[in-house]
Design an enzyme around this catalytic site. Structure first.
Site, mmCIF file in Angstrom:
data_model
loop_
_atom_site.group_PDB
_atom_site.id
_atom_site.type_symbol
_atom_site.label_atom_id
_atom_site.label_comp_id
_atom_site.label_asym_id
_atom_site.label_seq_id
_atom_site.Cartn_x
_atom_site.Cartn_y
_atom_site.Cartn_z
ATOM 1 N N GLY A 80 4.836 -4.175 -5.929
ATOM 2 C CA GLY A 80 5.586 -5.422 -6.098
ATOM 3 C C GLY A 80 7.050 -5.270 -5.725
ATOM 4 N N LYS A 201 10.787 2.603 -8.344
ATOM 5 C CA LYS A 201 10.942 1.150 -8.235
ATOM 6 C C LYS A 201 9.999 0.422 -9.192
ATOM 7 C CE LYS A 201 7.945 -0.981 -6.902
ATOM 8 N NZ LYS A 201 6.696 -1.589 -6.465
ATOM 9 N N THR A 202 10.410 -0.544 -9.887
ATOM 10 C CA THR A 202 9.580 -1.573 -10.519
ATOM 11 C C THR A 202 10.439 -2.350 -11.513
ATOM 12 O OG1 THR A 202 7.670 -2.168 -11.881
ATOM 13 C CG2 THR A 202 8.567 -0.002 -12.311
HETATM 14 P P1 FBP Z 1 4.978 -3.016 -9.430
HETATM 15 O O1 FBP Z 1 4.501 -2.265 -10.633
HETATM 16 O O2 FBP Z 1 4.231 -2.712 -8.210
HETATM 17 O O3 FBP Z 1 6.464 -2.875 -9.239
HETATM 18 O O4 FBP Z 1 4.740 -4.577 -9.678
HETATM 19 C C1 FBP Z 1 5.217 -5.193 -10.820
HETATM 20 C C2 FBP Z 1 4.792 -6.634 -10.961
HETATM 21 O O5 FBP Z 1 5.861 -7.485 -10.602
HETATM 22 C C3 FBP Z 1 4.313 -6.929 -12.376
HETATM 23 O O6 FBP Z 1 5.376 -7.230 -13.219
HETATM 24 C C4 FBP Z 1 3.355 -8.060 -12.150
HETATM 25 O O7 FBP Z 1 2.380 -8.118 -13.172
HETATM 26 C C5 FBP Z 1 2.730 -7.715 -10.840
HETATM 27 O O8 FBP Z 1 3.686 -6.963 -10.119
HETATM 28 C C6 FBP Z 1 2.330 -8.919 -10.026
HETATM 29 O O9 FBP Z 1 1.672 -8.497 -8.889
HETATM 30 P P2 FBP Z 1 1.512 -9.353 -7.567
HETATM 31 O O10 FBP Z 1 2.816 -9.334 -6.863
HETATM 32 O O11 FBP Z 1 0.486 -8.598 -6.803
HETATM 33 O O12 FBP Z 1 1.118 -10.731 -7.961
#
Ligand code: FBP
Length: 548
Positions: A80, A201-202
């Site tokens: 994400g 990252k997150t």
């Molecule tokens: P990452 O762990 O890859 O950084 O993604 C975090 C996130 O934003 C979460 O908070 C959320 O639940 C998820 O991605 C949503 O995923 P998508 O972008 O695939 O809808």
């Protein structure tokens, strides 16, 4: 691409760096060998090359006798979006160029699939210029492809070999950095000289380490966006005094984002998933605790309020946790065979207890539980509109309450804040943090250090006190069962119920429930000049300040 006046202004921001990164040369202070945080013997088996590496602190050094040979480095965004990603790219580019103008950087397009399919773009000064200090990952885009099959590992090796890559930076969360470590091992086993480094990252902040990662990038900016929106809702609430606002916040599993927003905005109710789990609270108990506050405020004529709900809450409620596990074993394998099951097909396959829970859930939420599972085969809890589910259940509880003559006082608005915070132009903190992380990744790449995460420690302090270092990826790992197989994975860091941010929240929540203590933090400030606004613009999150 057209740019707004704000973007033109913000592109000029020059992130400061700590002395070790401003220096022309660094050396590594080598720490003691590390162990994985859990399951040491098992993790060791999976990572014969990268297990047990020491932490590497970077220190200013004299020029080396022989300057490092030029290198070619690749970079990928994985998972994400999180504000600041483009500054990792600019930090990487600037440092590589400074070390040796012959160094090359290429970006694989669309996440790990770009590596598999050899889709890439050359990142040079002209390419990176429009993306400096901008939000999003659109320079090279991201993706959620996981590299796990033999074909995928072979394709990764083929691309690395084709480009004669000396290094690869993987900018990602816990799963992506686990993958980075597996790639590091694989490249060594295949006889390649390509080292792999990760970048934390997150927005979720569940990727941290007591020995190197104070926070993951993106959390600061995303929570500032959400807190600003919540602050505005609180002001609206106080002005109209007629709605209960139920706000669900992104963050997948951990409640870090929700807790930070609560500390910034002081809502009347805030659920913390990890606490619900620790107390073993059922859905009925969670809703009753909310009803108690709604009724107490009603008795004081306060028929309004703000409730914050982490998107992962449902998994922490024991009977729903069991239901979700059972559903994963039903909808996951079906989906692998191209079938999306209906609630009617799912119901008879559940245990008696889970059938009751599933039947208790209104139909639209049953559907949400059965839609396309995530890559592990689990129902996507982030797609469940928990804020609406809680409103529906609370309405039922209030209807059944014999002390109440009417429930007309309970009028609600529901909100979900997630995507609007993930691509915001990075705050001063994230812009600076990410630029520094990119530079650390470049130094690790040039020094041919594999299996490391690029880190900056001490980031609650002034940037002059930040400490650049490399943290072995295996030090963050444990073993978990994924799709019935034991797998080494970077351990997710959940909200610490004995930590200071949660303790601060606990000491205040009763007062916030019963009175109106709302605080409106306002929008992110991007000011980079002198004066009082700079302190507002540079303020780190309350979670980070409390933990420092
Ligand atoms: P990452 O762990 O890859 O950084 O993604 C975090 C996130 O934003 C979460 O908070 C959320 O639940 C998820 O991605 C949503 O995923 P998508 O972008 O695939 O809808």
């Amino acid at each position: 691409m057209d740019r707004s006046p704000f973007e033109d202004y913000r592109r000029q921001f020059q992130p400061p760096v700590p002395a070790a990164l401003a220096a022309d040369h660094v050396t590594f202070k080598i720490g003691d060998p590390t162990e994985s945080c859990e399951d040491q013997e098992q993790v060791k088996q999976f990572f014969p090359v990268t297990y047990g590496l020491p932490v590497l602190d970077m220190e200013i050094a004299e020029a080396p006798a022989t300057p490092p040979a030029p290198i070619k480095m690749g970079v990928i965004f994985s998972g994400g979006q999180a504000p600041g990603g483009h500054n990792v790219l600019s930090g990487l580019y600037d440092k590589l160029h400074k070390i040796n103008p012959e160094n090359q950087l290429i970006g694989f397009i669309g996440g790990p699939s770009g590596l598999l399919d050899n889709k890439y773009v050359v990142i040079d000064a002209d390419f990176i210029k429009p993306y400096r200090n901008m939000g999003g990952f659109d320079a090279i885009c991201s993706g959620r492809t996981k590299i796990h099959t033999e074909e995928q590992f072979a394709a990764s090796t083929a691309t690395a070999r084709l480009h004669q890559l000396n290094a690869l930076a993987v900018i990602g969360g816990d799963d992506s950095n686990t993958n980075a470590c597996l790639l590091a091992e694989r490249f060594k086993a295949d006889g390649l000289d390509t080292v792999v480094v990760g970048v934390p990252k997150t927005i979720d902040r569940d990727l941290m380490s007591p020995v190197g990662i104070d926070t993951s990038f993106g959390f600061d900016s995303a929570t500032k966006v959400y807190a600003s929106l919540i602050g505005n809702i609180e002001t609206d609430c106080l002005s109209a005094k007629k709605y209960w606002h139920f706000v669900r916040l992104m963050g997948r599993s951990a409640s870090h984002i929700t807790l930070e927003c609560a500390l910034q905005c002081r809502p009347n109710i805030c659920l913390v998933g990890e606490e619900v789990q620790a107390k073993g609270q059922s859905m009925e108990q969670v809703c009753q605790s909310m009803v108690d506050i709604i009724k107490a405020r009603h008795q004081k004529g306060m028929n309004y309020g703000v409730a914050l709900i982490p998107e992962g809450i449902i998994e922490f409620i024991p009977e729903f946790g069991v239901l979700i596990k059972e559903l994963a074993n039903i909808i996951g394998p079906a989906y692998d065979n191209g079938i999306i099951m209906t609630p009617e097909q799912v119901l008879p396959k559940l245990s008696e207890a889970s059938q009751k829970v599933f039947a208790f859930v209104p139909p639209q939420f049953q559907l949400q539980l059965c839609t396309e599972p995530d890559s592990h085969g689990n129902p996507q809890v982030s797609k469940i509109e928990t804020e609406k589910l809680l409103i529906a259940i609370i309405e039922q509880v209030l209807e059944a309450d014999e002390e109440l003559t009417s429930t007309k006082f309970f009028n609600t608005q529901s909100h979900f804040f997630g995507y609007e915070g993930r691509c915001v132009p990075p705050s001063n903190f994230d812009a600076t943090y990410c630029y520094g992380l990119g530079q650390v990744a470049a130094i690790l790449g040039v020094a041919q250090k594999t299996g490391y995460m690029a880190c900056l420690r001490n980031v609650a302090n002034h940037v002059s006190e930040w400490v650049p270092c490399g943290l072995p990826l295996t030090a963050m790992m444990n073993v978990e069962v994924r799709k019935n197989e034991a797998k080494p994975v970077i351990k997710k860091i959940m909200t610490d119920l004995s930590g200071r941010p949660f303790a601060l929240f606990c000491s205040k929540r009763e007062e916030w429930a019963q009175t109106d203590c709302y605080v409106n933090p306002g929008p992110i400030q991007y000011y980079d000049g002198e004066g009082p606004l700079r302190a507002v613009a540079d303020r780190p999150t309350i979670s980070l300040e409390e933990e420092a």
